[in-house]
Write a protein that holds these residues in place. Structure first.
Motif, short mmCIF file in Angstrom:
data_model
loop_
_atom_site.label_atom_id
_atom_site.label_comp_id
_atom_site.label_asym_id
_atom_site.label_seq_id
_atom_site.Cartn_x
_atom_site.Cartn_y
_atom_site.Cartn_z
N TYR A 137 -53.52 -50.26 11.70
CA TYR A 137 -53.27 -49.87 10.31
C TYR A 137 -53.74 -50.96 9.35
CZ TYR A 137 -50.83 -48.21 6.15
OH TYR A 137 -50.53 -47.78 4.88
N LEU A 148 -52.35 -48.68 -3.41
CA LEU A 148 -51.32 -48.45 -2.41
C LEU A 148 -49.98 -48.22 -3.09
CD1 LEU A 148 -52.39 -51.18 0.16
CD2 LEU A 148 -53.17 -48.81 -0.04
N LEU A 183 -56.41 -50.80 6.26
CA LEU A 183 -56.18 -51.31 4.91
C LEU A 183 -57.29 -52.28 4.49
CD1 LEU A 183 -52.32 -52.01 4.86
CD2 LEU A 183 -53.55 -50.13 3.77
N LYS A 207 -60.13 -50.44 3.17
CA LYS A 207 -59.88 -49.94 1.82
C LYS A 207 -60.13 -51.01 0.76
CE LYS A 207 -56.89 -47.00 0.56
NZ LYS A 207 -55.68 -46.25 0.18
N LEU A 217 -45.39 -49.93 -4.10
CA LEU A 217 -45.69 -50.51 -2.80
C LEU A 217 -44.58 -51.45 -2.37
CD1 LEU A 217 -47.72 -51.12 -0.45
CD2 LEU A 217 -48.67 -52.91 -1.92
N ASP A 234 -47.46 -45.94 1.39
CA ASP A 234 -48.20 -46.97 2.11
C ASP A 234 -47.28 -48.13 2.49
OD1 ASP A 234 -51.06 -45.93 1.82
OD2 ASP A 234 -50.38 -45.98 -0.26
#
Length: 203
Positions: free
Chosen positions: A80, A103, A84, A87, A40, A107
């Protein structure tokens, strides 16, 4: 030395302050640890490096001609970030692999691509420090600024990941552990709302 201190005094608070990427780094570090969060980090900082190079070679002046494009990007980035946040609204469970859909590099790339604040941070750096860097390093001034920002970003992002990992180690056996992801999710929602509010103010 004076140049570096003045650069760091301006850029460190901008790079280290809680923003979309830093909150995501902390949340991912808490969920899957430092090592699994490195892809990430690489995704975010790869795009940050590309942004720095583009602005450094003159793309920043093109962005200045189309300021609305950054506002559109900010709206997409906010959406976005909300995704997230959804999530991360899951209980922290180290024995579960549910968030081992952690992620990754892709991502990170998406997160930084839609992060309009990243463009503004890089543009601000070159606006404030290009002349000083040229005096210090001559023709290598732009390249030095790009390298300095890349190192600062990587260091700051790694610290955020480590702090997230440390937090879960400290509270994983406490009552508060099950609320940690909800806290990160709420932080992301607040960041997303702030970005949308900023768009509204700049219309």
């Amino acid at each position: 030395m004076v140049f570096f201190v003045s650069w760091l005094a301006v850029m460190f608070p901008l790079a280290f302050s809680p923003g979309p990427a830093n909150v995501v780094f902390a949340a991912n570090g808490a969920n899957v640890g430092v090592r699994k969060s490195l892809p990430l980090l690489l995704g975010v900082d790869f795009i940050f490096l590309i942004k720095s190079i583009l602005v450094g070679v003159g793309f920043g002046s093109t962005l200045a001609l189309y300021p609305q494009s950054l506002l559109y990007l900010q709206v997409i980035g906010s959406l976005y970030i909300f995704w997230l946040a959804i999530k991360f609204i899951k209980p922290v469970n180290k024995s579960s692999s549910t968030l081992n859909s952690n992620l990754g590099f892709k991502d990170g790339v998406i997160l930084q691509l839609v992060n309009s604040k990243g463009w503004l941070l890089v543009a601000l750096m070159f606006t404030l420090f290009t002349d000083q860097s040229a005096k210090e390093y001559g023709e290598y001034g732009i390249a030095i600024l790009i390298v300095m920002l890349a190192l600062l970003n990587i260091t700051s992002h790694f610290i955020w990941i480590w702090m997230g990992s440390l937090i879960i180690k400290l509270i994983k056996n406490t009552y508060w552990a099950k609320y940690l992801n909800a806290g990160f999710a709420l932080s992301l929602v607040l960041v997303g709302l702030w970005l949308l509010f900023d768009v509204f103010l700049n219309r």
